[in-house]
Design an enzyme around this catalytic site. Structure first.
Site, PDB file in Angstrom:
ATOM      1  N   ASP A   1      15.896  10.642  35.553  1.00  0.00           N
ATOM      2  CA  ASP A   1      15.032  11.774  35.725  1.00  0.00           C
ATOM      3  C   ASP A   1      14.442  12.061  35.215  1.00  0.00           C
ATOM      4  O   ASP A   1      13.705  11.264  34.017  1.00  0.00           O
ATOM      5  CB  ASP A   1      16.346  12.890  35.576  1.00  0.00           C
ATOM      6  CG  ASP A   1      15.879  13.113  37.442  1.00  0.00           C
ATOM      7  OD1 ASP A   1      15.153  14.334  36.478  1.00  0.00           O
ATOM      8  OD2 ASP A   1      16.656  13.253  37.823  1.00  0.00           O
TER       9      ASP A   1
ATOM     10  N   HIS B   1      10.925  14.234  40.088  1.00  0.00           N
ATOM     11  CA  HIS B   1      11.907  13.706  39.152  1.00  0.00           C
ATOM     12  C   HIS B   1      11.215  12.470  37.922  1.00  0.00           C
ATOM     13  O   HIS B   1      11.999  11.803  37.744  1.00  0.00           O
ATOM     14  CB  HIS B   1      13.026  13.369  39.702  1.00  0.00           C
ATOM     15  CG  HIS B   1      13.580  15.154  40.187  1.00  0.00           C
ATOM     16  ND1 HIS B   1      14.044  15.857  39.394  1.00  0.00           N
ATOM     17  CD2 HIS B   1      13.907  15.311  41.152  1.00  0.00           C
ATOM     18  CE1 HIS B   1      14.310  16.772  40.487  1.00  0.00           C
ATOM     19  NE2 HIS B   1      14.622  16.288  41.597  1.00  0.00           N
TER      20      HIS B   1
ATOM     21  N   GLU C   1      12.314  16.785  46.480  1.00  0.00           N
ATOM     22  CA  GLU C   1      11.950  18.076  45.787  1.00  0.00           C
ATOM     23  C   GLU C   1      10.323  17.470  45.377  1.00  0.00           C
ATOM     24  O   GLU C   1      10.288  18.072  43.603  1.00  0.00           O
ATOM     25  CB  GLU C   1      12.778  17.957  44.352  1.00  0.00           C
ATOM     26  CG  GLU C   1      14.133  18.232  45.509  1.00  0.00           C
ATOM     27  CD  GLU C   1      15.436  19.356  43.681  1.00  0.00           C
ATOM     28  OE1 GLU C   1      15.837  20.597  44.479  1.00  0.00           O
ATOM     29  OE2 GLU C   1      15.675  18.780  42.527  1.00  0.00           O
TER      30      GLU C   1
END
Length: 589
Positions: free
Chosen positions: A212, A265, A336
């Site tokens: 990540d 990410h 996201e």
């Protein structure tokens, strides 16, 4: 041999005088009534593949080493026949004995890939134990079922309490958990432990969220510098480590699906190759104005979608990992995306300036159009997974191929409906039911929302009865997981697009010390939900019915070295259903 009438476990669990039933509950199980069967040394018949023979060695060693004594005995509940007061092992009739396990496999060469036949039949009778399966992967499930029903006779020997016939197969081909090794490093030893729990629970997919923004733990021959962003030199997976995990999982019937989250990410690792690949890496991540956030948590970073070198590096990383991971599925993230992050990219701001009509949806589509040829280039066998954001988020792409498997995590049955009605195959990971990291408070420090000395607003400010700093609070109990009817409101056609479910455990607050208690035994409740369902033949929930089996299974996991958390006081194990909330034990329907 006398068998009771056939019992489907989608009906009531159990007319039989037995102390333990396996978990997940088989699709069909028929207990006999002719008395206990002594288990002496069991010999596996004939010659079998190494997968089968080694699995049997592990199963038999477990059986003989544990000498398992059921920890939580089932008791009668209203409308079910009463169990005898004397354990079967003390019955006066002399037990018969079995000495052989006969295994027949139709197709020994079937690969462990999505949709492989995992069905099996298991018959225990006076003449021996017979297992039939289409593939070796069904045989492995038969072994784990057998492990649970061979118990101590209290005299130093082993028994199966009654003759039994099981016909079993999963409802869903995808039954998984997700391990996140980007936020905190998880050792190979602890990953093995999760795989052990999965095999016992008949979960068959380990979704490995490898990296990540916070760390890059995978050693890459194409870009050795990427592990400069590992947490330490001790917190790195070598290629040998990764292959060990894949081999360990395969030997236990578990697929390993890797995920490299892109383009969101993404900071650690990538930035070591070329800082321009990563947008907003050195920005402050949060802001009181949501539109000015660059990330949903520290640290920020997203792959620069317009910078050409991004795709060169993505290709090399993806191809190297594709040579290591042998599953047909590969997860490429796509969740996201934070628009404000891209305000820090000169490449992207210039791209927007060139055509004022362009939107962030156009930018996301640019990513899809330029990355998909890379992701598909490894061969026709490749099937891609993405988080649902790529199709449903405000910044979603305009066109996303319908052969992408969408993993849904927001808005429960509403998003499942949107995705399946659009024609996508779906893996259900709805955060309201299946996010196992929820409810432990926030991982963010210096948080003034905790600085409240009273509860005057009902806990809205993250204190007392509020969300406790966890965006997806409250904690998801095994009952919450098991009671999830994720096919609600779907048409028959839409329901066929649901290929299974997966429980993620994001690791902001998880490491080696807490990972097993985070997963287990709650993930076993998901295991049964996607193996044989949560309803009986009459369509009623069997949550109450699961209670003692799950409590027993927790003890079994711990006995097998999987450090599962306690669910109840031990009193509740020893006094079946005394801890139920309602006296009316059919209240959950």
């Amino acid at each position: 041999m006398k068998f009771a009438s056939v019992l489907t476990v989608l009906g009531a669990l159990s007319v039989s005088a037995v102390q333990v039933n396996p978990l997940p509950a088989p699709r069909n199980i028929t207990w006999g009534s002719s008395g206990p069967i002594q288990v002496n040394h069991l010999n596996l018949n004939a010659h079998h593949s190494s997968v089968v023979s080694q699995a049997w060695e592990r199963a038999w060693e477990t059986i003989t080493t544990l000498q398992w004594v059921p920890a939580a005995v089932e008791a009668p509940i209203p409308s079910y026949p009463a169990f005898p007061s004397t354990p079967v092992s003390k019955a006066k009739r002399a037990p018969s004995a079995v000495h052989n396990v006969n295994v027949h496999v139709v197709d020994s060469d079937a690969d462990l890939q999505h949709g492989v036949d995992e069905s099996y039949t298991l018959v225990v009778a006076k003449g021996g134990i017979q297992i039939n399966a289409q593939t070796v992967w069904g045989v492995l499930h038969a072994f784990t079922t057998l492990q649970q029903i061979v118990i101590s006779d209290g005299k130093g020997g082993l028994i199966i309490e009654q003759p039994v016939e099981i016909k079993d197969a999963p409802l869903y081909p995808y039954r998984g958990i997700m391990v996140d090794t980007g936020r905190n490093f998880i050792t190979v030893r602890k990953i093995f432990e999760q795989i052990d729990g999965m095999a016992l629970s008949k979960l068959n997919v380990l979704h490995w969220h490898l990296d990540d923004a916070q760390s890059w733990p995978m050693q890459m021959s194409s870009y050795p510098e990427m592990t400069k962003d590992a947490y330490s030199t001790r917190e790195i997976y070598t290629e040998k480590d990764i292959r060990r995990v894949i081999a360990y999982a395969r030997a236990r019937g578990v697929r390993v699906i890797p995920e490299v989250d892109m383009p969101g990410h993404s900071a650690s690792g990538w930035q070591q190759v070329d800082p321009e690949i990563v947008a907003c890496a050195n920005s402050w991540w949060s802001n009181d104005v949501w539109a000015e956030h660059t990330a949903v948590e520290p640290n920020p970073g997203q792959l620069d979608i317009i910078y050409p070198k991004t795709y060169e590096v993505v290709k090399n990383v993806y191809h190297e990992l594709s040579r290591i991971f042998d599953d047909n599925f590969f997860h490429v993230g796509a969740d996201e995306i934070q628009p404000n992050c891209y305000n820090f990219s000169t490449h992207i701001t210039k791209w927007f300036a060139e055509d004022p009509s362009r939107t962030y949806r156009d930018l996301t589509q640019y990513w899809v159009d330029h990355s998909m040829p890379i992701f598909r280039s490894v061969g026709e066998h490749r099937r891609l997974m993405m988080w649902e954001d790529i199709f449903l988020a405000t910044e979603s792409a305009h066109n996303v191929s319908k052969d992408i498997v969408m993993q849904t995590w927001n808005n429960g049955i509403d998003n499942i409906k949107k995705l399946t009605s659009a024609g996508y195959d779906v893996v259900v990971s709805s955060s309201d039911f299946l996010y196992l990291d929820c409810g432990h408070g926030g991982a963010i420090t210096n948080d003034p929302r905790y600085n409240e000395q009273s509860n005057t607003d009902g806990g809205v400010t993250f204190n007392y009865g509020g969300a406790g700093g966890s965006w997806c609070a409250p904690y998801k109990t095994w009952q919450r997981i098991y009671d999830y009817d994720f096919l609600t409101n779907l048409t028959a056609t839409e329901a066929k697009h649901v290929i299974g479910a997966e429980a993620p455990l994001w690791s902001e607050q998880i490491d080696d010390v807490t990972i097993s208690s985070g997963f287990w035994p709650r993930a076993a409740a998901l295991g049964e939900l996607v193996w044989s369902g949560n309803r009986d033949a009459a369509g009623k929930k069997r949550t109450t019915n699961l209670t003692q089996r799950l409590l027993n299974f927790r003890e079994y996991l711990v006995a097998n070295g999987v450090m599962a958390t306690a669910l109840v006081p031990k009193y509740c194990l020893q006094h079946p259903h005394a801890c139920d909330f309602y006296k009316n034990q059919t209240i959950i329907s």
